[in-house]
Motif scaffolding. Structure first.
Motif, PDB file in Angstrom:
ATOM      1  N   GLU A 231     -25.857  29.011   5.165  1.00  0.00           N
ATOM      2  CA  GLU A 231     -26.328  29.690   6.369  1.00  0.00           C
ATOM      3  C   GLU A 231     -26.045  28.887   7.635  1.00  0.00           C
ATOM      4  OE1 GLU A 231     -30.545  31.153   8.273  1.00  0.00           O
ATOM      5  OE2 GLU A 231     -30.309  31.214   6.098  1.00  0.00           O
ATOM      6  N   ASP A 232     -26.255  27.582   7.610  1.00  0.00           N
ATOM      7  CA  ASP A 232     -26.073  26.767   8.815  1.00  0.00           C
ATOM      8  C   ASP A 232     -24.635  26.801   9.323  1.00  0.00           C
ATOM      9  OD1 ASP A 232     -28.743  26.084   8.793  1.00  0.00           O
ATOM     10  OD2 ASP A 232     -28.419  24.121   7.871  1.00  0.00           O
ATOM     11  N   GLU A 233     -23.678  26.608   8.413  1.00  0.00           N
ATOM     12  CA  GLU A 233     -22.272  26.598   8.817  1.00  0.00           C
ATOM     13  C   GLU A 233     -21.826  27.979   9.297  1.00  0.00           C
ATOM     14  OE1 GLU A 233     -22.831  23.392   5.721  1.00  0.00           O
ATOM     15  OE2 GLU A 233     -23.366  25.502   5.827  1.00  0.00           O
ATOM     16  N   CYS A 234     -22.250  29.017   8.572  1.00  0.00           N
ATOM     17  CA  CYS A 234     -21.885  30.387   8.963  1.00  0.00           C
ATOM     18  C   CYS A 234     -22.495  30.743  10.314  1.00  0.00           C
ATOM     19  CB  CYS A 234     -22.334  31.392   7.904  1.00  0.00           C
ATOM     20  SG  CYS A 234     -21.426  31.259   6.360  1.00  0.00           S
ATOM     21  N   ALA A 235     -23.759  30.368  10.512  1.00  0.00           N
ATOM     22  CA  ALA A 235     -24.440  30.658  11.778  1.00  0.00           C
ATOM     23  C   ALA A 235     -23.769  29.923  12.942  1.00  0.00           C
ATOM     24  CB  ALA A 235     -25.916  30.289  11.691  1.00  0.00           C
ATOM     25  N   THR A 236     -23.346  28.686  12.710  1.00  0.00           N
ATOM     26  CA  THR A 236     -22.666  27.917  13.755  1.00  0.00           C
ATOM     27  C   THR A 236     -21.368  28.604  14.162  1.00  0.00           C
ATOM     28  OG1 THR A 236     -23.643  25.838  13.019  1.00  0.00           O
ATOM     29  CG2 THR A 236     -21.633  25.680  14.331  1.00  0.00           C
ATOM     30  N   LEU A 237     -20.568  29.017  13.180  1.00  0.00           N
ATOM     31  CA  LEU A 237     -19.312  29.707  13.479  1.00  0.00           C
ATOM     32  C   LEU A 237     -19.595  31.025  14.198  1.00  0.00           C
ATOM     33  CD1 LEU A 237     -16.236  29.952  13.325  1.00  0.00           C
ATOM     34  CD2 LEU A 237     -16.515  30.988  11.057  1.00  0.00           C
ATOM     35  N   TRP A 238     -20.560  31.800  13.692  1.00  0.00           N
ATOM     36  CA  TRP A 238     -20.882  33.087  14.308  1.00  0.00           C
ATOM     37  C   TRP A 238     -21.346  32.895  15.758  1.00  0.00           C
ATOM     38  CZ3 TRP A 238     -19.917  37.964  14.120  1.00  0.00           C
ATOM     39  CH2 TRP A 238     -20.679  38.836  14.891  1.00  0.00           C
ATOM     40  N   ASP A 239     -22.252  31.949  15.975  1.00  0.00           N
ATOM     41  CA  ASP A 239     -22.766  31.713  17.328  1.00  0.00           C
ATOM     42  C   ASP A 239     -21.641  31.311  18.277  1.00  0.00           C
ATOM     43  OD1 ASP A 239     -25.328  32.325  16.496  1.00  0.00           O
ATOM     44  OD2 ASP A 239     -25.962  30.225  16.310  1.00  0.00           O
TER      45      ASP A 239
END
Length: 190
Positions: free
Chosen positions: A46-54
């Motif tokens: 979740e953290d890596e995906c959220a960082t890319l999405w943001d």
């Protein structure tokens, strides 16, 4: 904008450095990506995906204003995608596998999100996404059984759904990070 540089080093393969949009990279008829067996399995959470999405969202909506984005001049650097063309003509992903896989999961989730939308623009976007996720024939019709990316990584097969099923059937909730992607796209909280 695309920049090409070719170098040949005493008997070694050519080194091509291309700057492409993700759409051009994924819609290229020669895009046949393979995550080779020596790579680590997909592991973004979740953290890596959220960082890319943001990061993508902030780029596309500067200051939360969609009109501030200039599609003809603004460029986002996703990072390098390093590939090696193997004897079968596939592009083995040497670097960028986690980012590219996450982009493909996002595209697959958006493809499903647009499934029931019947307006002309939504149908056009869904068709465009299909050309990025699946290989296409000479008429640009997607072959829903032929992905643009596949994996030989053994541990990508330990889940109840094979790696290729992530994209073909949309069953991506069992892979780390993809549950977050699905909930983001289908909850409409982006």
């Amino acid at each position: 904008m695309q920049k090409d540089t070719c170098t040949e080093v005493s008997g070694m393969s050519k080194l091509n450095i291309d700057q492409k949009t993700i759409k051009l990279l994924l819609t290229d008829k020669h895009s046949d990506f393979l995550i080779p067996d020596y790579q680590r399995p997909y592991a973004w959470g979740e953290d890596e995906c959220a960082t890319l999405w943001d990061d993508l969202f902030t780029f596309a909506f500067p200051n939360d204003d969609c009109d501030a984005f200039k599609s003809t001049s603004d460029e986002y650097f996703l990072g390098p995608i390093v590939t090696f063309k193997n004897d079968a003509g596939q592009l083995e992903i040497i670097d960028g596998q986690q980012r590219l896989t996450t982009i493909m999961l996002l595209l697959r989730a958006f493809y499903d999100k647009f499934a029931n939308m019947k307006d002309k623009q939504s149908i056009k976007v869904r068709d465009s996404i299909a050309g990025c996720v699946w290989k296409t024939d000479e008429f640009d019709d997607p072959d829903m059984d032929a992905l643009k990316i596949d994996s030989e990584v053994a541990s990508d097969m330990i889940f109840p759904v094979k790696f290729s099923d992530l994209y073909c059937s949309g069953k991506n909730a069992i892979i780390p990070g993809s549950l977050w992607i699905s909930s983001l796209i289908f909850s409409g909280t982006y």
